[in-house]
Write a protein that holds these residues in place. Structure first.
Motif, short mmCIF file in Angstrom:
data_model
loop_
_atom_site.label_atom_id
_atom_site.label_comp_id
_atom_site.label_asym_id
_atom_site.label_seq_id
_atom_site.Cartn_x
_atom_site.Cartn_y
_atom_site.Cartn_z
N ILE A 16 0.84 -1.21 0.00
CA ILE A 16 0.00 0.00 0.00
C ILE A 16 0.86 1.25 0.00
CG2 ILE A 16 -1.65 1.37 1.35
CD1 ILE A 16 -2.78 -1.34 2.38
N ASN A 17 1.82 1.33 0.93
CA ASN A 17 2.60 2.56 1.09
C ASN A 17 3.64 2.75 0.00
OD1 ASN A 17 1.23 3.50 3.35
ND2 ASN A 17 2.51 2.37 4.77
N GLU A 30 1.53 -8.54 -8.69
CA GLU A 30 2.03 -9.08 -7.42
C GLU A 30 2.89 -8.08 -6.65
OE1 GLU A 30 4.32 -13.12 -5.78
OE2 GLU A 30 4.20 -12.69 -7.92
N HIS A 31 3.58 -7.20 -7.37
CA HIS A 31 4.49 -6.26 -6.72
C HIS A 31 4.04 -4.82 -6.94
CE1 HIS A 31 7.19 -9.58 -5.93
NE2 HIS A 31 7.15 -9.91 -7.21
N PRO A 32 4.29 -3.94 -5.98
CA PRO A 32 3.81 -2.55 -6.10
C PRO A 32 4.39 -1.81 -7.30
CG PRO A 32 5.24 -2.82 -4.16
CD PRO A 32 4.91 -4.18 -4.66
N GLY A 57 -8.75 1.77 -9.77
CA GLY A 57 -8.93 1.29 -8.41
C GLY A 57 -7.90 0.23 -8.08
N VAL A 58 -7.44 0.20 -6.84
CA VAL A 58 -6.43 -0.78 -6.43
C VAL A 58 -6.80 -1.36 -5.07
CG1 VAL A 58 -3.96 -1.24 -6.17
CG2 VAL A 58 -4.71 0.75 -7.49
N ALA A 59 -6.70 -2.69 -4.96
CA ALA A 59 -6.87 -3.38 -3.67
C ALA A 59 -5.58 -4.17 -3.43
CB ALA A 59 -8.09 -4.30 -3.71
N PRO A 60 -4.57 -3.55 -2.82
CA PRO A 60 -3.24 -4.17 -2.74
C PRO A 60 -3.16 -5.37 -1.79
CG PRO A 60 -3.11 -1.78 -2.47
CD PRO A 60 -4.55 -2.17 -2.34
N GLU A 61 -3.79 -5.26 -0.60
CA GLU A 61 -3.61 -6.29 0.42
C GLU A 61 -4.95 -6.87 0.87
OE1 GLU A 61 -1.12 -4.68 3.58
OE2 GLU A 61 0.12 -3.62 2.13
#
Length: 649
Positions: free
Chosen positions: A459-460, A608-610, A550-554
Motif C-alpha cells: 500500500i505505502n 504481485e508487486h507494487p 482502483g487498487v486493492a493491494p492487500e
C-alpha cells in the motif's frame, strides 16, 4: 528452511507494529502472523477455486483425472459459483450495514425517544433532492420518513431497478440496462444469487459471473451508498479533521478503550460519553488521568472523520493493540473482528466485549448494545472498562511511542468546498488540473490487510510512487489507515513527497495528496467523486473514460471481491495485489481479466508487486488521457493582430 518463521520486520512495515510483534513473540502470544506460518501449505484446490462443497454428494475436487464433479459440474461452473458466492457474502455484509442504519433513522423520523438525532439536516435535504423527494417547507422528520421508506424499498423491491442507480452517470445506467445487470432489490439479488448457485440451477459460467456483477452493483450503488448517505444524516457529513494514527495513541496513564468493527452507532455514542464530566470524574476516582478512546479498522475511520478520535491501527493490528498490555476493553461488533481476540486477551487484563447479537465470539463477554438507551449503555461500558484499570499489570505494559499526524474526513462535499469555497464549490479546479496535466489522474486505493504480505508495504510503496508522479490518491478503510500511519495524510506531505503538479494543486487548496474518504463502506464516496468529475465535464461522459484506477493491494475479505466487481461494473479498471481464487478455470479468468473490458469498460489486473502495479496504473492513465485528447501539453499562444483577423474570418 521453507517453514522457518519470518522476523518481525519482514512481516510488518511500521516500527510500532514491529516493536509490538516482537513483544508478542517474547511473551509467546499467538497472533495472525504466527498462525500464517502454520498455514503455509494452503489447499491448492481452494486457492484455484475448484473445490465444490455445495451439495453432499461431494466435496468434489477437479483434477485432470476427475474433470467433473459427481453432478457433472466442470471447473468453469464450480469456479464461477464459488466466485458469485463470495460476492454475495461481501454484498450482504455492507448492505446489511446500510439497512441497520436506515432502520435507526426510521425510529428517529417516527419520533421514538432516542439519544440519537438527525445531526445533519443539510445532508438529509441533499439526499432528498438526490431522490427527487420534495423537501421545501417540510419538517426534517417528515422528509426523513419519506426518504427512509424509499431506501427500505431498495432492499425489498421485486420488479424495478434500484432508485440509487440514478446517482450514476446516464451513460452508465444505459449500459447496465443493455447488459441486463441493473439490479432489482438488494435482498432479491442476494437470494437469487444463492438460488442460482444451488446444485442443479445455473451452470453457465458467463451467466453466473454477470450475476456476480449485478449483485455487486446492488452493493456499491445500493447498500453501501445507502449506508454512507444515512451515516451522514445521522452523525454528520465528514469534514477535514486533524488527528493521530498508530499504536502510540494509547496512553500509559489513562483507561484505554478500543472500538473495533464496522457499525458506527455504538462508537458514535462512546465518543460523546467519554467527554462527559461524570465519566471523567469516575476515571479519576479509579486512579486514571482520564479515558482514551481509539479505533481499529473501519470503526476507527468512522469516529475519526466525525470526532477526530485517534486511530490505533488497521485490521492486522487488532491483536497487537491488546499485546501492548494497556487496553482495558476492546469492543467488537461485526465484520473483520478476529475470533482469536479473547485468546490474545487472556495473556493480559483486557476484556473483549461483543455488542451485537448477530456476532458473538467464544471467550468474549457479550453485552448487547441498547440503542433505545444508547448514551446510558455507552456509559455503562466505559465504566466497566474503568473498573478494569486496577487489573492492569505495569510489567506487561509497553506502548510504542510512534504516532503520525493526519488529516481525515474528506467527503465529496468537503472536497468540493476545498476546491472552490462556499460559493464556487465544484470539481472544476480538479478537472482543469487533470486536463492541463498537472494531475495525471486519480487512483482509489482501498481494502484490507493480509498476512500473506508484509503489513502496509504494498500500500505505502505504491502510494508514494503515485504521488511522486502527480497522481491524486483517494483512500478508504484499512488502506487509508496504512498511509495515515506513514504520515502521508497531511498537507505538508505534498510539499515533501508529491510531484510538482500535484504539489501545486495541493498547496493552492491546502489538502493532502492522499485523501482519507472514510471506512470501507464509503467506497461509494470514491464512485461519487468520479461521478462528479464526469458531471463537471471535459473528461468524458462516462466513468470508464475518466483517468482513474482502483487498487486493492492487500485485500482479504469477501467484501473486497464485491467492491472490486462494482468498480469494474462502473467502468473502472481494478488492480489486485493477489488474485481471486479462480485459477482453476481459464474461462473464468479470461472473462474477469479481459472480456469485462468489452462489456463494462474496465477489467481486473493482477500485479504481485507494487512497482508492477505502478507501471500498469500509469499505462492505463496514459491510455485514457490519450483517448480524451489530453495527453499532450497545450502550449499557450499569444495572438497578434494578424492571427486575430484569421480567427474572425
Amino acid at each position: 528452511m521453507p517453514n522457518e518463521p519470518k522476523k518481525a520486520k519482514d512481516r510488518v512495515w511500521d516500527s510500532a507494529s514491529i516493536e509490538t510483534l516482537i513483544k508478542a513473540e517474547k511473551e509467546c502470544v499467538d497472533t495472525c502472523f504466527s498462525r500464517m506460518d502454520t498455514q503455509q501449505n494452503q489447499c491448492k484446490f481452494g486457492k484455484d477455486g475448484i473445490c465444490c462443497r455445495i451439495c453432499h454428494m461431494g466435496p468434489c475436487r477437479i483434477t485432470k483425472k476427475s474433470p467433473r464433479g459427481v453432478c457433472g459440474a466442470d471447473a468453469d461452473t464450480i469456479v464461477a459459483r464459488n466466485f458469485l458466492r463470495e460476492v454475495v457474502g461481501g454484498a450482504a455484509a455492507h448492505s446489511d450495514h446500510g439497512r441497520h442504519l436506515t432502520l435507526l433513522l426510521k425510529k428517529i423520523a417516527e419520533g421514538n425517544d432516542s439519544d440519537y438525532q438527525i445531526k445533519d439536516e443539510n445532508a438529509l435535504r441533499l439526499a432528498a433532492r438526490f431522490y427527487k423527494i420534495e423537501e421545501v417547507d417540510r419538517s426534517k422528520e417528515d422528509v426523513a420518513l419519506e426518504l427512509v421508506n424509499l431506501l427500505l424499498n431498495e432492499f425489498t423491491e421485486q420488479e424495478q431497478p434500484l432508485n440509487t442507480l440514478s446517482l450514476s452517470p446516464l451513460k452508465r445506467q444505459s449500459l447496465w440496462q443493455n447488459q441486463h445487470v441493473a439490479p432489482l432489490g438488494i435482498d432479491r439479488m442476494i437470494v437469487e444469487s444463492m438460488h442460482r448457485t444451488h446444485i442443479g440451477v445455473d451452470h453457465d459460467y458467463r451467466n453466473l459471473l454477470l450475476q456476480a456483477f449485478r449483485t455487486s452493483i446492488s452493493d456499491g450503488w445500493g447498500g453501501s451508498r445507502i449506508a454512507t448517505i444515512v451515516s451522514d444524516i445521522l452523525f454528520g457529513m465528514p469534514s477535514p479533521v486533524r488527528s493521530n494514527a498508530n499504536l502510540g495513541v494509547l496512553e500509559k496513564n489513562t483507561v484505554n478503550i478500543i472500538v473495533h468493527g464496522h457499525e458506527p452507532e455504538l462508537s458514535e455514542m462512546l465518543a460523546v460519553a467519554v467527554q462527559s464530566p461524570e465519566i471523567i470524574e469516575y476515571a479519576k476516582k479509579a486512579g486514571s488521568e482520564g479515558v482514551t478512546l481509539a479505533g481499529i479498522c473501519c470503526t476507527a475511520n468512522e469516529i475519526l472523520m466525525r470526532h477526530g478520535i485517534p486511530i490505533a491501527g488497521n485490521f492486522l493490528q487488532q491483536e497487537l493493540a491488546i499485546v501492548t498490555g494497556a487496553v482495558e476493553m476492546m469492543l467488537i461488533d461485526v465484520q473483520c473482528c478476529m475470533p482469536s481476540l479473547p485468546d490474545v486477551a487472556s495473556a493480559y487484563h483486557t476484556e473483549v466485549v461483543s455488542t451485537t447479537n448477530i456476532a458473538k465470539t467464544v471467550g468474549a463477554t457479550h453485552i448487547s448494545f441498547d440503542e433505545a438507551n444508547a448514551l446510558s449503555s455507552a456509559k455503562k461500558l466505559i465504566k466497566r472498562a474503568i473498573d478494569n484499570f486496577k487489573n492492569r499489570d505495569p510489567q506487561k505494559v509497553a506502548i510504542p511511542s510512534i504516532t503520525k499526524p493526519m488529516v481525515g474526513g474528506f467527503s465529496v462535499d468537503a472536497i468540493k468546498y476545498m476546491l472552490g469555497g462556499t460559493y464556487r464549490a465544484s470539481f472544476r479546479p480538479l478537472n482543469d488540473a487533470i486536463i492541463q496535466g498537472r494531475i495525471k489522474g486519480v487512483v482509489g486505493i482501498v481494502g484490507c490487510n493480509n498476512p500473506k504480505t508484509k503489513l502496509d508495504a504494498y500500500i505505502n510503496t505504491l502510494t508514494l510512487e503515485l504521488i511522486k508522479h502527480n497522481v491524486l490518491v483517494l483512500k478508504t478503510g484499512c488502506a487509508a489507515i496504512a498511509s495515515a500511519k506513514e504520515g502521508m495524510m497531511t498537507p505538508e506531505t505534498a510539499l515533501e513527497q508529491a510531484g510538482k503538479g500535484l504539489r501545486e494543486v495541493c498547496e493552492t487548496v491546502g489538502m493532502p495528496p492522499v485523501l482519507h474518504m472514510g471506512s470501507c463502506v464509503d467506497n461509494s464516496r470514491i464512485l461519487e467523486a468520479a461521478t462528479e468529475i464526469v458531471l463537471e465535464g471535459g473528461l468524458g461522459d462516462d466513468l470508464s473514460q475518466v483517468p482513474a484506477v482502483g487498487v486493492a493491494p492487500e485485500w482479504m475479505s469477501e467484501k473486497a471481491v464485491s467492491i472490486g466487481c462494482y468498480f469494474v461494473a462502473s467502468g473502472v479498471d481494478v488492480i489486485l495485489g493477489h488474485p481471486f481464487h479462480i485459477a482453476g478455470s481459464e474461462n473464468v479468468t479470461r472473462f474477469l481479466n479481459e472480456e469485462t473490458k468489452d462489456i463494462f469498460g474496465g477489467s481486473f489486473h493482477f500485479c504481485e508487486h507494487p512497482h508492477e502495479a505502478f507501471t500498469k496504473i500509469m499505462k492505463i492513465l496514459d491510455e485514457k488521457r490519450k483517448r480524451l485528447g489530453i495527453d499532450k501539453k497545450i502550449e499557450r499562444k499569444l495572438f497578434d493582430m494578424k492571427d486575430r483577423r484569421k480567427l474572425d474570418v
